[in-house]
Scaffold this active site. Sequence first.
Site, PDB file in Angstrom:
ATOM      1  N   LYS A   5       1.550  -2.004 -12.138  1.00 42.75           N
ATOM      2  CA  LYS A   5       0.902  -0.645 -11.955  1.00 42.75           C
ATOM      3  C   LYS A   5       1.533   0.151 -10.705  1.00 42.75           C
ATOM      4  CE  LYS A   5      -2.591   1.642 -10.205  1.00 42.75           C
ATOM      5  NZ  LYS A   5      -1.598   2.884  -9.797  1.00 42.75           N
ATOM      6  N   PRO A   6       2.373   0.959 -10.783  1.00 37.99           N
ATOM      7  CA  PRO A   6       3.239   1.701  -9.963  1.00 37.99           C
ATOM      8  C   PRO A   6       2.188   2.811  -9.309  1.00 37.99           C
ATOM      9  CG  PRO A   6       3.862   2.542 -11.960  1.00 37.99           C
ATOM     10  CD  PRO A   6       2.694   1.407 -12.407  1.00 37.99           C
ATOM     11  N   GLU A  26       2.121  -7.664   1.018  1.00 37.72           N
ATOM     12  CA  GLU A  26       3.214  -6.818   1.819  1.00 37.72           C
ATOM     13  C   GLU A  26       2.451  -5.937   2.477  1.00 37.72           C
ATOM     14  OE1 GLU A  26       5.424  -4.520   3.333  1.00 37.72           O
ATOM     15  OE2 GLU A  26       6.644  -4.636   1.904  1.00 37.72           O
ATOM     16  N   CYS A  46       7.138   0.472   5.797  1.00 42.98           N
ATOM     17  CA  CYS A  46       6.382  -0.462   6.606  1.00 42.98           C
ATOM     18  C   CYS A  46       7.051  -0.981   7.709  1.00 42.98           C
ATOM     19  CB  CYS A  46       5.732  -1.451   5.503  1.00 42.98           C
ATOM     20  SG  CYS A  46       5.090  -0.765   4.351  1.00 42.98           S
ATOM     21  N   GLU A  59       0.225   2.746  12.352  1.00 46.90           N
ATOM     22  CA  GLU A  59       1.400   2.838  11.812  1.00 46.90           C
ATOM     23  C   GLU A  59       1.457   4.575  11.641  1.00 46.90           C
ATOM     24  OE1 GLU A  59       1.235   1.277   8.155  1.00 46.90           O
ATOM     25  OE2 GLU A  59       3.396   0.590   8.073  1.00 46.90           O
TER      26      GLU A  59
END
Length: 483
Positions: free
Chosen positions: A178-179, A253, A287, A384
């Site tokens: 599932k993109p 990840e 990331c 981030e």
Amino acid sequence: MEFQDFEFFKNQCLVGGQWLSNGQSVNVLNPASGEVLTQVPLFAEQETQQTITAAANALPGWRAQAANERAKYLKAWHQLLIKHSEQLAYLMSLEQGKPLAEALGEIKYAASYIEWFAEEARRVYGQTIPGHGRDKRIVVSHEPVGVCAAITPWNFPAAMITRKVAPALAAGCTIIVKPALETPLTALALAALAQQAGIPDGVFNVITGNAEPIGETLTASTVVRKLSFTGSTPVGAKLMAACAPTVKKISLELGGNAPFIVFEDADINLAVEELIKSKFRNAGQTCICANRIYVQQGIYQHFSKLLAARVAELNVGVGTEPSTDIGPLISESAVQKVEQQLADGVEKGGQVIIGGKRHALGGTWFEPTVLINACEDMLCAKQETFGPMAPLFSFENEEQVIAEANNTEFGLAAYLFSNNVNVITRVSEALEYGMVGINTGVISTAVAPFGGIKASGSGREGSHFGIDEYTELKYLCYHISDQ
Ligand code: SIN
């Protein structure tokens, strides 16, 4: 040629070898212009169940193939990515916004995972273990986990798929991807090329739609035995909890907050060049981007000036223009996050020495920015950024910088620049991160184990370790009689 004419262009989902829609769809936008590129289906629970069934039906045939047969399909798929790399890169740049050169680099990077795992398929070795009695023999083998699911992000629309799909297929698993809804076209193109490579129906499926119904169906399923996810830490934690009732194998990840540490004895020009690569790749939307740049006091000023001069050379523009270094950010909220961190930094004593605002091109472009005098209580030290802003912190000594670098819940990538082997060894050993770049800002490769610790996730992708995520150990205990 228009992208719609590319032979791999698809705007339907691939389920059990069939290209399907369901009458509901969502626009795919070009982040540079806001233009609608096409529409893709909005699949939900029912279609996800159908896809799980297709993947389950394909599993016995696929896992029964010899490893070298599976490897042949992967090699054919790899060849097709290379053959169509320029067009794939163009399509990716259109839907994601990244510069063409980076998109082409990503297609080659994505292809390298397929090639690597085609080779690894034949090296899934077991073990024999000396038995625990004269009459005992123990044989250990790796078996495919079974039906797997992968939920992938928009920042690397190809590589984050192939580094999950290639090891899964190499190990003998089938998979459903599932993109991200921002970048489905690259995913569907990869699926079309996999089909062209002859990968049997149902082995690799791609479905598009909203994250909740698809994610909930995949995680609740007892047929799906493994979930691999790349994305934010909060979503990863939610998925982990959702996988608990069915005790799925899981790889995550997640987010990072990478320190980039430059000691006084380092090659400063090299450190600046590598920082440009690490910080501004994909407009800062990775990331593993350098997030907090720690520069030792004695070189702080010189380093800041060199960096600002290099940043001034970066060309901001439309990704599909060959001269572009920095494309638009993926969304308005991504721009707002950079603005918020910057405003907070300035309020707490930081100073912008280049950039610092939305780019004159408008839309979601942001000027590549350097903020000096950054300090630990700023938002940019804790979160981030996921955008083109480089905050520079100054430090006095090794002890201080190690403590500050580790003062985060994240543990994905860290970078360290020094020419002193003692400093390098001590600091790299003290850094609580899954990956450490030493005198380099580029650590991504299919041959090394990519992944983090703490809130950055668990499991590794790439390298010979990467295939273990898609296998389970089984041991056979034999009783051997005397006669
Ligand atoms: C990421 O950090 O988002 C992936 C980057 C990579 O594989 O280089």
